[in-house]
Design a protein around this motif. Sequence first.
Motif, PDB file in Angstrom:
ATOM      1  N   LEU A   6      10.651 -86.740 -11.633  1.00 22.90           N
ATOM      2  CA  LEU A   6      10.151 -88.116 -11.573  1.00 22.90           C
ATOM      3  C   LEU A   6      11.112 -89.004 -12.350  1.00 22.90           C
ATOM      4  CD1 LEU A   6       7.943 -90.172 -10.799  1.00 22.90           C
ATOM      5  CD2 LEU A   6       6.794 -89.583 -12.947  1.00 22.90           C
ATOM      6  N   PHE A   7      11.712 -89.985 -11.663  1.00 21.90           N
ATOM      7  CA  PHE A   7      12.605 -90.918 -12.317  1.00 21.90           C
ATOM      8  C   PHE A   7      11.997 -92.311 -12.293  1.00 21.90           C
ATOM      9  CE2 PHE A   7      16.131 -94.045 -11.872  1.00 21.90           C
ATOM     10  CZ  PHE A   7      16.521 -94.013 -13.203  1.00 21.90           C
ATOM     11  N   ALA A   8      11.894 -92.932 -13.465  1.00 19.54           N
ATOM     12  CA  ALA A   8      11.374 -94.294 -13.569  1.00 19.54           C
ATOM     13  C   ALA A   8      12.549 -95.257 -13.573  1.00 19.54           C
ATOM     14  CB  ALA A   8      10.550 -94.452 -14.845  1.00 19.54           C
ATOM     15  N   ASP A  34      11.416 -88.055  -6.991  1.00 22.78           N
ATOM     16  CA  ASP A  34      10.501 -89.181  -6.811  1.00 22.78           C
ATOM     17  C   ASP A  34      10.946 -90.314  -7.717  1.00 22.78           C
ATOM     18  OD1 ASP A  34       9.159 -87.524  -5.133  1.00 22.78           O
ATOM     19  OD2 ASP A  34       7.252 -87.571  -6.213  1.00 22.78           O
ATOM     20  N   VAL A  35      11.279 -91.462  -7.132  1.00 24.72           N
ATOM     21  CA  VAL A  35      11.749 -92.619  -7.879  1.00 24.72           C
ATOM     22  C   VAL A  35      10.676 -93.696  -7.814  1.00 24.72           C
ATOM     23  CG1 VAL A  35      13.603 -94.309  -8.161  1.00 24.72           C
ATOM     24  CG2 VAL A  35      14.112 -92.048  -7.216  1.00 24.72           C
ATOM     25  N   PRO A  75      19.174 -85.667  -2.147  1.00 24.50           N
ATOM     26  CA  PRO A  75      18.092 -84.680  -2.114  1.00 24.50           C
ATOM     27  C   PRO A  75      16.877 -85.261  -1.396  1.00 24.50           C
ATOM     28  CG  PRO A  75      18.133 -85.783  -4.237  1.00 24.50           C
ATOM     29  CD  PRO A  75      19.309 -86.321  -3.462  1.00 24.50           C
ATOM     30  N   ALA A  76      15.862 -84.449  -1.218  1.00 25.31           N
ATOM     31  CA  ALA A  76      14.594 -84.979  -0.717  1.00 25.31           C
ATOM     32  C   ALA A  76      14.122 -86.039  -1.705  1.00 25.31           C
ATOM     33  CB  ALA A  76      13.575 -83.851  -0.592  1.00 25.31           C
ATOM     34  N   THR A  77      13.953 -87.260  -1.232  1.00 24.34           N
ATOM     35  CA  THR A  77      13.719 -88.388  -2.126  1.00 24.34           C
ATOM     36  C   THR A  77      12.541 -89.225  -1.647  1.00 24.34           C
ATOM     37  OG1 THR A  77      16.107 -88.496  -2.546  1.00 24.34           O
ATOM     38  CG2 THR A  77      14.798 -90.379  -3.249  1.00 24.34           C
ATOM     39  N   LEU A  78      11.745 -89.694  -2.589  1.00 25.62           N
ATOM     40  CA  LEU A  78      10.640 -90.605  -2.296  1.00 25.62           C
ATOM     41  C   LEU A  78      10.796 -91.819  -3.202  1.00 25.62           C
ATOM     42  CD1 LEU A  78       7.933 -91.194  -0.865  1.00 25.62           C
ATOM     43  CD2 LEU A  78       6.786 -90.033  -2.776  1.00 25.62           C
TER      44      LEU A  78
END
Length: 281
Positions: A6-8, A34-35, A75-78
């Motif tokens: 998880l990246f904020a 996940d961003v 990568p798989a990214t959201l």
Amino acid sequence: MAHTLLFACDLSAENRAAFARALRMANESGARLDVIHVLDPHLPHQALRDIEPLVIEEMQRILTDLREDYALAEPATLLQTVAGAPYAEIIREAHERKADMIVLGAHRKRGQLDLVGGTTLARVLRGAPCPVLSVSHVATQTWQDILVPVNFSLACRHTLRETLKRFPEASVTLLHAWNIPGERELGSDNHYAQWRDSEVARLRQQLEREIDQLMGEFDAVPEVRLELEQGDPLEVLLNRLRRQPPDLLALGSRGPLGRQGHLTEQLLAEPHCDVMVCRAW
């Protein structure tokens, strides 16, 4: 089950190093990235609806730029936005997504200890359900030299396990600060000095046994070196960081050390390297 990082993202230029590190880690570990960007919940509803696609577009632009700059696959990214208090939303999202790690940019107000405690970074470090990485250095810098302050409390053991598990190819230095009663009064006495040296030797043997026991839990472990230094734990650590900063510092999120305040807040105010903070257990 795939891991989730998880990246904020706050869309700032200072945040790019952390974004690049999160992207690189996701690529290397095969994790989903996940961003999230936290919006001000007090904005009018229409403004929130208008801003959201623009923010997503900007996050995608930054992601594309970083992939090109660092020659990284995607990568798989959201990419998502949420509304609320930033620290609370980051912690909530980490819980809901069962995040394996949170990645954040470093605290910007360096040298200002009194401003650190209420920052988003400090609050996330205290309340996160998983390890948190505070990143200030470029993503091309490898984490080969990792420093772990140790006192073999429950929090310390958990942090060391996380370090050994996540970085099996690194060189890990365990730093233990010690104090022996009577040093100020009897330090120049030969008999006391002999007794002190024997006690420190006994301490080292005990710590080495503890380390061997922990290392036995893993199939592959990194190179580990134990260093003992006399003094207040916080002062010993800060002096070590100033003298020989590692690539990464790993420590637990609980427990005040030294006379100058909470250890993590001292380190956020005076960062010398990237920092991984782990929950207490």
